[in-house]
Write a protein that holds these residues in place. Structure first.
Motif, PDB file in Angstrom:
ATOM      1  N   ASP A  78       8.182  -1.755  -5.489  1.00  0.00           N
ATOM      2  CA  ASP A  78       7.304  -0.693  -5.979  1.00  0.00           C
ATOM      3  C   ASP A  78       7.956   0.682  -5.915  1.00  0.00           C
ATOM      4  O   ASP A  78       7.599   1.576  -6.680  1.00  0.00           O
ATOM      5  N   GLY A  82       8.987   2.646  -9.540  1.00  0.00           N
ATOM      6  CA  GLY A  82       8.131   3.821  -9.731  1.00  0.00           C
ATOM      7  C   GLY A  82       6.643   3.565  -9.592  1.00  0.00           C
ATOM      8  O   GLY A  82       5.836   4.480  -9.764  1.00  0.00           O
ATOM      9  N   VAL A  83       6.261   2.325  -9.285  1.00  0.00           N
ATOM     10  CA  VAL A  83       4.828   2.024  -9.173  1.00  0.00           C
ATOM     11  C   VAL A  83       4.190   2.784  -8.008  1.00  0.00           C
ATOM     12  O   VAL A  83       3.019   3.179  -8.072  1.00  0.00           O
ATOM     13  N   ARG A  85       4.546   5.764  -7.219  1.00  0.00           N
ATOM     14  CA  ARG A  85       4.080   7.078  -7.720  1.00  0.00           C
ATOM     15  C   ARG A  85       2.705   6.948  -8.341  1.00  0.00           C
ATOM     16  O   ARG A  85       1.839   7.800  -8.151  1.00  0.00           O
ATOM     17  N   ILE A  86       2.546   5.869  -9.112  1.00  0.00           N
ATOM     18  CA  ILE A  86       1.268   5.656  -9.810  1.00  0.00           C
ATOM     19  C   ILE A  86       0.153   5.458  -8.783  1.00  0.00           C
ATOM     20  O   ILE A  86      -0.955   5.971  -8.925  1.00  0.00           O
ATOM     21  N   ILE A  87       0.466   4.709  -7.736  1.00  0.00           N
ATOM     22  CA  ILE A  87      -0.539   4.408  -6.712  1.00  0.00           C
ATOM     23  C   ILE A  87      -0.993   5.703  -6.044  1.00  0.00           C
ATOM     24  O   ILE A  87      -2.191   5.970  -5.906  1.00  0.00           O
ATOM     25  N   VAL A  88      -0.036   6.515  -5.640  1.00  0.00           N
ATOM     26  CA  VAL A  88      -0.372   7.783  -4.981  1.00  0.00           C
ATOM     27  C   VAL A  88      -1.040   8.735  -5.973  1.00  0.00           C
ATOM     28  O   VAL A  88      -2.015   9.409  -5.642  1.00  0.00           O
ATOM     29  N   GLY A  89      -0.537   8.759  -7.194  1.00  0.00           N
ATOM     30  CA  GLY A  89      -1.116   9.634  -8.216  1.00  0.00           C
ATOM     31  C   GLY A  89      -2.549   9.289  -8.551  1.00  0.00           C
ATOM     32  O   GLY A  89      -3.291  10.115  -9.056  1.00  0.00           O
ATOM     33  N   HIS A  90      -2.939   8.051  -8.253  1.00  0.00           N
ATOM     34  CA  HIS A  90      -4.302   7.621  -8.561  1.00  0.00           C
ATOM     35  C   HIS A  90      -5.251   7.888  -7.390  1.00  0.00           C
ATOM     36  O   HIS A  90      -6.403   7.486  -7.433  1.00  0.00           O
ATOM     37  N   ASP A 255       8.170  12.208  -0.166  1.00  0.00           N
ATOM     38  CA  ASP A 255       7.854  12.339  -1.585  1.00  0.00           C
ATOM     39  C   ASP A 255       7.921  10.978  -2.253  1.00  0.00           C
ATOM     40  O   ASP A 255       8.718  10.126  -1.874  1.00  0.00           O
ATOM     41  N   GLU A 256       7.086  10.806  -3.271  1.00  0.00           N
ATOM     42  CA  GLU A 256       7.145   9.563  -4.052  1.00  0.00           C
ATOM     43  C   GLU A 256       7.989   9.753  -5.292  1.00  0.00           C
ATOM     44  O   GLU A 256       8.041  10.836  -5.865  1.00  0.00           O
TER      45      GLU A 256
END
Lengths: 256, 298
Positions: A78, A82-83, A85-90, A255-256
């Motif tokens: 992950d 880059g997944v 980033r998506i998890i944290v961004g959500h 950082d992600e």
């Protein structure tokens, strides 16, 4: 958190790597079971009966090596794609992400070790090993439960390394080679301390209590005699807490 | 009209350098906000900061007029730097995983979104075998899971061919028009961005230099005056006596006066009477690219 765990479990059960590992272990067990039933010794380990074969299954099936490869693959993917980033961004907080991933890794570990015990038991029964049983059923269960706790501790070390490095290849190399080098360094330090009588006349062997050596200690101990088995289990729990805390510490502010 | 995003003094520092420096930005519901800047100007860092991928040193931001950030982020979809995909899994499996993650887990939604971005036929293809345009569309489909109200897209049309660019542009316009989704889009392709964005923000070295709407950009075109003169230094000195310095630019040997086309006659007379010949005087339409170059340089 529930969705995160479901997500991680979906990744786990869709992972081809886990099924390939199980297939290889299955084939290996069949060969070893038939070898054991016709020979007294196997791979340098005195395995003379069905109960011993089951207890030693994780070692015979190279489970520790497998985990040092599988856990980095599962953990780092992950971050590499880059997944994360998506998890944290959500809106998921980092601590929940770390814990959910750890729970899935622990479930994978328990799956694999239980699988090892089951296929070992089935294989040796099919092979009709006739040697007298060395351990009672309760002892076998106690050994198995202890092994699960110990292997979880070792898995947690690999998890922490993977969370620190976040790259599959380097994490695998560190889990295999780095950990071995560390174990070796501990042995050297221990030898030097004995040579220079750091502990006086006491003969303290601390290197064998490093996490990667606990499984060997456990399976080599005699349950009736106690043999420091409580210490081994306690150390396993302490190692688990320390390594999981490390994994959280490495990742919480990053950082992600 | 609801404010989808407000940032106040947002600052992010890497190794002592403010990569995002005191940015105050407002994005309203229904906007397609075009975020423009050179490479390394801070666009991606700004987007990563508001999405929580990195933490700012100073300043703040809020979504949807103050909804708690962790709740608000559930209504935000994103595509940052490159589509985050499981390359060895199929298009469908990628969508399924994110659908579970975002709490949606609806087969109908998965197929609807794949249809919307034109990937329904490719649902069984592995992500690693998709073209770049298809990967970008899959990334947008993933960002749309769970019906977000706000999409943050970082260079969504980078590396695409003209057909791919048109596909993404059409998807964005449809989503904005049909579902009233608000967008924050960064891109180097200024002409493409100018075709879809309703508002623009120019960032340079971490500082938000200017914000303007598409209408304001058009208005600039109607008031702009360009001069080619015999002695540019003398002309600038003369003009500076009458016009504030921040209303005069020089670009490629031309003097640009963004707001003085209505006084072209007076300016012409003034310069000629003071010994400066006018070779050319024009009121051209300024493209977004020209405006960008003038404000932040090449």
């Amino acid at each position: 958190m529930g969705n995160l765990i479901k997500f991680e479990l979906r990744k786990l059960y869709k992972s081809k790597a886990m099924y390939i590992i199980m297939l290889i272990q299955f084939l290996l067990t069949i060969v070893e079971a038939f070898a054991v039933s016709t020979a007294d010794y196997l791979v340098g380990v005195a395995v003379v009966d069905a109960t011993s074969f089951i207890i030693f299954a994780p070692s015979l099936l190279f489970l520790q090596l497998i985990l040092s490869i599988f856990i980095p693959i599962f953990t780092c993917i992950d971050y590499e794609n880059g997944v994360s980033r998506i998890i944290v961004g959500h809106g998921y907080n980092r601590l929940n992400c770390i814990i959910a991933k750890y729970i899935a890794a622990a479930i994978a570990t328990v799956n694999l070790i239980v699988f090892d015990f089951v296929i070992a038991g089935v294989s040796i029964w099919v092979a009709q090993d006739k040697n007298p049983m060395k351990y009672t059923a309760m002892e076998v269960i106690a050994y198995i439960l202890g092994e699960i706790i110990i292997v979880i501790a070792e898995m947690t070390l690999y998890y922490a390394i993977s969370m620190l490095i976040r790259k599959k290849g380097l994490a695998i190399a560190t889990c295999i080679v780095g950990v071995k080098i560390f174990s070796f360094a501990l042995m050297i330090i221990e030898s030097l301390m004995k040579y220079y009588h750091t502990f006086g006349s006491l003969n303290i062997d601390f290197s064998k209590y490093w996490v990667t050596g606990l499984l060997t200690l456990w399976t080599g101990s005699k349950m009736i005699a106690g043999d420091g088995m409580i210490i081994i289990l306690l150390l396993s729990v302490i190692y688990t807490i320390i390594f999981l805390s490390g994994a959280i510490g490495f990742s919480l502010k990053r950082d992600e | 009209m609801q404010n989808v995003l407000i940032t106040s003094g947002l600052t992010k520092i890497y190794r002592g350098v403010p990569v995002v420096n005191g940015v105050n930005m407002t994005i309203k519901q229904g906007d397609i906000y075009g975020f423009i800047g050179k490479n390394g100007s801070g666009k991606t860092t700004f987007m990563r900061t508001i999405l929580g991928m990195t933490v700012q040193e100073r300043g703040s931001y809020q979504f949807f007029d103050g909804v708690p950030v962790e709740e608000a982020r559930k209504m935000v979809g994103s595509l940052i730097e490159y589509p985050a995909l499981y390359k060895n899994e199929t298009v469908y499996e990628n969508m399924k995983r994110f659908s579970i993650l975002f709490g949606s887990n609806s087969e109908q939604e998965i197929f609807e979104l794949l249809g919307f971005v034109g990937l329904l036929e490719a649902k069984k293809m592995k992500a690693k075998n998709l073209s770049l345009g298809m990967k970008q569309r899959l990334g947008i489909a993933i960002a749309l899971i769970g019906n977000p109200s706000f999409l943050v897209l970082d260079e969504p049309i980078n590396g695409l061919d003209p057909a791919g660019i048109k596909e993404i542009r059409d998807v964005i316009l449809r989503l904005n028009k049909e579902l009233n989704i608000t967008f924050l889009i960064s891109s180097h392709l200024l002409d493409e961005l100018s075709k879809i964005a309703t508002r623009f923000g120019l960032i340079d070295r971490g500082v938000l230099v200017e914000e303007f709407t598409a209408e304001e950009l058009n208005r600039i075109n109607n008031t702009r005056l360009e001069l080619v003169v015999s002695d540019i230094d003398r002309a600038l000195k003369l003009l500076n006596e009458r016009i504030p310095a921040n209303e005069i630019y020089v670009n490629e040997g031309k003097i640009i006066l963004p707001n003085f086309s209505s006084q072209s006659g007076a300016i012409n007379r003034y310069l000629v009477e003071n010994g400066v010949d006018i070779f050319e005087m024009a009121r051209p339409r300024e493209s977004l690219e020209q405006h960008f170059i003038e404000r932040v340089g090449r």
